[in-house]
Design an enzyme around this catalytic site. Structure first.
Site, PDB file in Angstrom:
ATOM      1  N   GLU A  50     -24.408  43.303 -58.230  1.00  0.00           N
ATOM      2  CA  GLU A  50     -25.267  43.311 -57.108  1.00  0.00           C
ATOM      3  C   GLU A  50     -25.458  42.040 -56.886  1.00  0.00           C
ATOM      4  O   GLU A  50     -25.250  40.958 -57.729  1.00  0.00           O
ATOM      5  CB  GLU A  50     -26.571  43.733 -58.131  1.00  0.00           C
ATOM      6  CG  GLU A  50     -27.703  43.812 -57.243  1.00  0.00           C
ATOM      7  CD  GLU A  50     -28.756  42.580 -57.275  1.00  0.00           C
ATOM      8  OE1 GLU A  50     -29.653  42.748 -56.397  1.00  0.00           O
ATOM      9  OE2 GLU A  50     -28.607  41.874 -58.152  1.00  0.00           O
ATOM     10  N   HIS A  65     -31.020  34.453 -54.574  1.00  0.00           N
ATOM     11  CA  HIS A  65     -32.181  35.586 -54.705  1.00  0.00           C
ATOM     12  C   HIS A  65     -33.413  34.979 -53.833  1.00  0.00           C
ATOM     13  O   HIS A  65     -33.974  36.042 -53.449  1.00  0.00           O
ATOM     14  CB  HIS A  65     -32.248  35.627 -56.237  1.00  0.00           C
ATOM     15  CG  HIS A  65     -33.399  36.577 -56.397  1.00  0.00           C
ATOM     16  ND1 HIS A  65     -34.710  36.188 -56.448  1.00  0.00           N
ATOM     17  CD2 HIS A  65     -33.714  37.874 -56.543  1.00  0.00           C
ATOM     18  CE1 HIS A  65     -35.401  37.262 -56.754  1.00  0.00           C
ATOM     19  NE2 HIS A  65     -34.872  38.198 -56.906  1.00  0.00           N
ATOM     20  N   LYS A 126     -32.487  40.489 -48.597  1.00  0.00           N
ATOM     21  CA  LYS A 126     -33.896  39.941 -49.040  1.00  0.00           C
ATOM     22  C   LYS A 126     -34.733  40.149 -47.929  1.00  0.00           C
ATOM     23  O   LYS A 126     -34.226  39.950 -46.501  1.00  0.00           O
ATOM     24  CB  LYS A 126     -33.744  38.543 -49.073  1.00  0.00           C
ATOM     25  CG  LYS A 126     -32.634  38.187 -50.479  1.00  0.00           C
ATOM     26  CD  LYS A 126     -33.229  38.965 -51.783  1.00  0.00           C
ATOM     27  CE  LYS A 126     -34.534  38.469 -52.434  1.00  0.00           C
ATOM     28  NZ  LYS A 126     -34.837  39.214 -53.597  1.00  0.00           N
TER      29      LYS A 126
HETATM   30  O1  G3P Z   1     -31.509  45.340 -56.881  1.00  0.00           O
HETATM   31  C1  G3P Z   1     -31.995  45.395 -58.201  1.00  0.00           C
HETATM   32  C2  G3P Z   1     -32.680  44.127 -58.456  1.00  0.00           C
HETATM   33  O2  G3P Z   1     -31.914  43.221 -58.254  1.00  0.00           O
HETATM   34  C3  G3P Z   1     -34.093  44.126 -57.812  1.00  0.00           C
HETATM   35  O3  G3P Z   1     -34.905  43.130 -58.275  1.00  0.00           O
HETATM   36  O4  G3P Z   1     -35.848  40.867 -58.197  1.00  0.00           O
HETATM   37  O5  G3P Z   1     -33.657  41.008 -58.961  1.00  0.00           O
HETATM   38  O6  G3P Z   1     -34.042  41.240 -56.504  1.00  0.00           O
HETATM   39  P1  G3P Z   1     -34.563  41.515 -57.863  1.00  0.00           P
END
Ligand code: G3P
Length: 262
Positions: A50, A65, A126
């Site tokens: 991911e 992120h 995002k």
């Molecule tokens: O996509 C699953 C997970 O990554 C979602 O939460 O905050 O890590 O983007 P976050």
């Protein structure tokens, strides 16, 4: 994955129906969303990575992120305030450990160049990178890069921003997509109602949100569901027992062991 589901092909598979997903790469062991973390996930034989996708000031899809570069580089400011050339002067490893000093800021194109036929990829777009414009927006750009890399059948898109689902449906309705549950946009709809409304292939949520009624709703409607972010073995076992299709973990090696020893 099952024949009926429109989910990505897994180039490497444990030959069961459960999907081991390396969250931001093998991010317990290497800095999240970096080439090192993704390559380690491939070495660990995770089935999917991911990654989080944002966009530079000059419109290049890059992997990070947070909305800002503050936490994972030594600079500060919004990702969208930097050109690619400026981001390439930063490094994304030393915040994690000196062993990773000099880790370059990755673009989506760079990552997909080495995942082909090695590992499937969940591209999470995002919210801050999304706009209402479909043409030349991040979804269209990401789809173009996926096509150029020749990984269209090894990718699934996801987002907490439900506009992404609508953009994907218009630009490439065959591309697998998962809705990441976000309360405010969900209008009290159940998971299956959201899946139907946004024409998606899977439902993703946190292990903390997964209630018994949601499990019943998802299972009875044969909807694949992926759960984030689970790093301890007991929670992994409990989520697997609840019928999840896959789990996002910073420790894909541990998750793989848990799945193999069930
Ligand atoms: O996509 C699953 C997970 O990554 C979602 O939460 O905050 O890590 O983007 P976050």
């Amino acid at each position: 994955m099952s024949q009926e589901s429109n989910l990505p092909e897994l180039p490497v598979t444990n030959n069961d129906s459960f999907v081991v997903i390396a969250h931001r790469g093998a991010s317990f062991y290497a800095p999240e969303n970096t080439h090192s973390a993704f390559k380690l996930a491939i070495e660990m034989k995770a089935e999917m990575i991911e990654l989080d996708l944002s966009i530079t000031k000059d419109g290049v899809p890059v992997v990070i992120h947070d909305e800002t570069v503050d936490r994972t580089t030594s600079a500060s400011g919004n990702v969208g305030g930097f050109t690619l050339e400026e981001l390439k002067k930063l490094e994304t490893g030393s915040w994690f450990s000196n062993d990773f000093r000099g880790e370059p800021f990755p673009t989506l194109a760079e990552v997909l160049a080495y995942t082909k036929d090695k590992i499937a990829v969940n591209i999470e777009i995002k919210t801050e990178a999304v706009s209402s414009e479909i043409n030349n927006g991040i979804v269209e750009k990401a789809l173009r890069i996926v096509k150029e890399a020749g990984v269209e059948n090894q990718v699934i898109f996801s987002s907490f921003d439900y506009r992404v689902m609508e953009h994907l449906e218009k630009l490439n309705p065959d591309m697998p997509k998962a809705i990441l549950y976000e309360k405010r946009q969900s209008e009290n709809l159940s998971p299956s109602e959201l899946v139907e409304k946004y024409k998606v292939d899977a439902f993703n949520c946190s292990y903390r949100q997964l209630s018994d009624s949601w499990i019943e709703d998802l299972s009875s409607n044969n909807i694949p569901f992926f759960i984030y972010t689970v790093n301890d073995e007991e929670t992994m076992k409990s989520i697997i027992a609840k019928g999840a299709t896959g789990i996002f973990s910073d420790k894909p090696d541990i998750l793989k062991q848990v799945v193999e020893n069930l």
